[in-house]
Design an enzyme around this catalytic site. Structure first.
Site, PDB file in Angstrom:
ATOM      1  CG  ASP A 272      18.798  -9.259   6.455  1.00  0.00           C
ATOM      2  OD1 ASP A 272      19.921  -8.806   6.686  1.00  0.00           O
ATOM      3  OD2 ASP A 272      18.375 -10.318   6.961  1.00  0.00           O
TER       4      ASP A 272
ATOM      5  CG  HIS B 221      -6.565  -4.804   1.226  1.00  0.00           C
ATOM      6  ND1 HIS B 221      -7.475  -3.913   1.741  1.00  0.00           N
ATOM      7  CD2 HIS B 221      -6.302  -4.359  -0.033  1.00  0.00           C
ATOM      8  CE1 HIS B 221      -7.773  -2.988   0.830  1.00  0.00           C
ATOM      9  NE2 HIS B 221      -7.074  -3.238  -0.251  1.00  0.00           N
TER      10      HIS B 221
ATOM     11  CE1 TYR C  33      21.292 -14.531   2.624  1.00  0.00           C
ATOM     12  CE2 TYR C  33      20.352 -13.969   0.489  1.00  0.00           C
ATOM     13  CZ  TYR C  33      20.284 -14.651   1.688  1.00  0.00           C
ATOM     14  OH  TYR C  33      19.214 -15.450   1.957  1.00  0.00           O
TER      15      TYR C  33
ATOM     16  CB  SER D 108     -11.622  -5.299 -11.912  1.00  0.00           C
ATOM     17  OG  SER D 108     -12.254  -4.821 -10.749  1.00  0.00           O
TER      18      SER D 108
ATOM     19  CG  HIS E 132      -5.640   1.777   0.714  1.00  0.00           C
ATOM     20  ND1 HIS E 132      -5.629   2.364  -0.525  1.00  0.00           N
ATOM     21  CD2 HIS E 132      -6.031   0.511   0.495  1.00  0.00           C
ATOM     22  CE1 HIS E 132      -6.016   1.496  -1.445  1.00  0.00           C
ATOM     23  NE2 HIS E 132      -6.270   0.371  -0.848  1.00  0.00           N
TER      24      HIS E 132
ATOM     25  CB  SER F  33      -6.601  -4.298 -11.053  1.00  0.00           C
ATOM     26  OG  SER F  33      -6.581  -3.688  -9.785  1.00  0.00           O
TER      27      SER F  33
ATOM     28  CG  HIS G  21      -3.016  -2.826  -3.653  1.00  0.00           C
ATOM     29  ND1 HIS G  21      -2.699  -2.249  -2.441  1.00  0.00           N
ATOM     30  CD2 HIS G  21      -4.378  -2.803  -3.725  1.00  0.00           C
ATOM     31  CE1 HIS G  21      -3.812  -1.870  -1.831  1.00  0.00           C
ATOM     32  NE2 HIS G  21      -4.847  -2.205  -2.580  1.00  0.00           N
TER      33      HIS G  21
END
Lengths: 232, 232, 232, 232
Positions: free
Chosen positions: B121, B98, B230, B46, B172, B75, B96
């Site tokens: 895709d 931001h 692909y 964290s 969030h 974290s 995660h």
């Protein structure tokens, strides 16, 4: 070794973060670092490009804005820094930039609404935009009055400099502060990020709702206060 | 050599991709990498900046969120990761961030419409935006509940974690996942790209049409499923 | 030394320009370079990240899309390239990307209006956006049909591949071409720049006027045709 | 050593700043540096990419646009530079770019409103956007007429080249000037920054107010004129 060498180096390092973080071009910003025990701060010299800076070029100024040591003229915004240091005893770093998105909000003369947790991780309120100064104040000692413009804007909203560490000066640009120069620089980058996200949020949804109170409290308390559990 | 060295290195490498891909500043994100045979995952500590990370600093946690090995606090989002690993047996990586555009969509509380083949895709459906949590859930174990908020949003749309590997948490920010930490990081960058393109698409044409079904199926099946052609 | 070494190196160098110019992330694009005397082209292998590319990994394909040399599977868009090379005898380079702004226009299903001289320096007409393919064509040989979708869009507007070297495929993304692979890459970057400027132009002025005919002709003729006087 | 070596080096260094500052891609811009005592200027050769430039490749031209020294053809915009040098005796540097935001404003055919102090630090008026040229002027000597188009736009607003050092040419792109080539380049980057902030300001607040007169004067006089106190 110059006097105030440690403080000069702290201010120099913090100033050099501004271009590294993409917050300034040319000379569009300045950082100061204070030593409260001596009642002084080190600040960027006026109009010197970042690539020509060095710790030695930082100017040492007291909390009345008087130069104490240094051969160059300090930042033209020095009196704003001095006023804030004098009145806010808990801060030792101040940053002023013209970073793109925060400045656009300042020019828009709108507070930045609290739209999400990125904002709430750092502040529980909208980022205030101080109203433009009266003509009388502008005609007086402009940079000195800018300090009061910032303090008044907080007071009007019932906030202290502990509650929020960033502000927009209407039609002008942002100021941020903190316990250290490094923290004030961090706040400048956070503000720029919040400002960009808020502009995009309104572009995507004109009626985007503000963050609900329970989430504002939760996210802020994760990082701040007695029950915080973020960081080491 | 530390225990869990390989897993620590995988998590470290994946975390370091976040700033390299422009998805985070400072400490605004975290990646975990799971070893399902041992029922554990390695996650970023964290509040530690990316430039100070090392494999040794990764924290080893079990699927109930209990630290198994490591000297730092994991974290603050660790319980969200733990809940998802516990319930979704097919994933071994979670991210995660931001990131700017995905977070703006999350703040807008809108699903990202499927406007084109870049989106198709990777996903055959709009990117869900989970509704903000109830005040009761926030007051409880917030990060633990975030995991259920994510799972509920998929369930409400009739989706599983196989159908889509990315989500927005309302007000969030995004979470992504995948079979490996590297794939989850890839999904984070793809989501950011999709989010930016969708914001621009609506700016250019307020009535932009969603992609037609035949093209959604075609593009997804090029890359996924038994008839994919692909890649190597 | 491998066969087709020169062509492989040309295709490799052109592919590597895409991430350098900020036009792709991961594997979101491909460039081919043709040797018309041999009726073949070198193209990026499918799904291989740019940092793992080398000239040796380029795949040699003929104008019917059949692999002539190379150990990897060619780009999934190979048949689109093949169709265009087969029908357009004057081109030896093709590029496909999902660059952000051009893709947003493609998703918007709008032609890019000719708003200024940056556009007119390269094209005398709006950048066409080909209508999405019919379900029958999608269900058939999709990439092969994409070539016809592109050619049809030009024909419908009375244009040839000489008149314009860039197009948007509706809901999908841009294709560009040119006398060489390097020129096709140049066109991709020009298109991205034009697309961004046009989006901003409409944001600044909803009623922005198209460039007047006299200026369209003047700027194009500065750079192209018998009376050009740009360059060496 | 070539003749005009110093001037060539000055022009070369200034040209190389354009890609470094993100103001141009490929060959989309040019800088000239004048030696007024000799009545000449050094300018970028036409269509040569920045990475292939060298001081030796700069072309020496007189104020009528006639090449005095150099083996390459000068920029296609050379006559515009020549006209401005001939009529404006106080300038020794000119820059033309197609920088993204300034060009978008030019395409929008709007002056950039003076929204904030970033703008006021450099100009006391809106950035003019010159009206597109008449068809007769376009059909004549286009680049020569562009010089008059620029001068006319200032005259119509009651401005001289001392009052403002930057302009938008409608439907085209910006020109900037200054006492040196380096100052003109600085002005180009400032203009791009002002243009971006103004676009964002209007996006955030459609009714954003212009900066009040007292602040316009204050900020400009901090940096310019007899009572300036910015810089060393």
């Amino acid at each position: 070794m110059q006097p105030y060498q440690t403080l000069r180096e702290e201010a120099y390092a913090a100033n050099m973060q501004l271009p590294a973080l993409g917050l300034v071009i040319f000379t569009f910003g300045n950082v100061s670092a204070a030593d409260r025990s001596k009642g002084i701060f080190a600040i960027k010299p006026s109009g010197v490009p970042y690539e020509e800076l060095s710790p030695e070029k930082m100017v040492i100024v007291d909390f009345d804005g008087k130069t104490v040591d240094g051969q160059l003229r300090p930042s033209s915004d020095t009196l704003t820094h001095a006023v804030l240091y004098k009145h806010w005893e808990g801060i030792s770093g101040i940053v002023h930039t013209h970073s793109t998105f925060a400045t656009a909000w300042a020019q828009s003369q709108r507070d930045i609404p609290l739209y999400g947790t990125t904002h709430a991780d750092h502040n529980t309120v909208d980022i205030p935009c101080a109203a433009p100064m009266s003509d009388e104040m502008i005609a007086g000692d402009y940079e000195y009055q800018t300090g009061f413009q910032i303090m008044d804007a907080l007071t009007q909203r019932g906030l202290t400099y502990h509650d929020i560490e960033m502000i927009l000066v209407g039609n002008h640009a942002p100021f941020t502060w903190g316990k250290t120069a490094a923290k004030a620089v961090y706040n400048s980058a956070v503000l720029e990020s919040i400002a960009q996200m808020a502009q995009l949020t309104e572009s995507i949804n004109h009626n985007a709702p503000r963050l609900k109170d329970a989430l504002i409290r939760k996210h802020f308390e994760r990082k701040h206060g007695p029950n915080s559990y973020y960081g080491q």
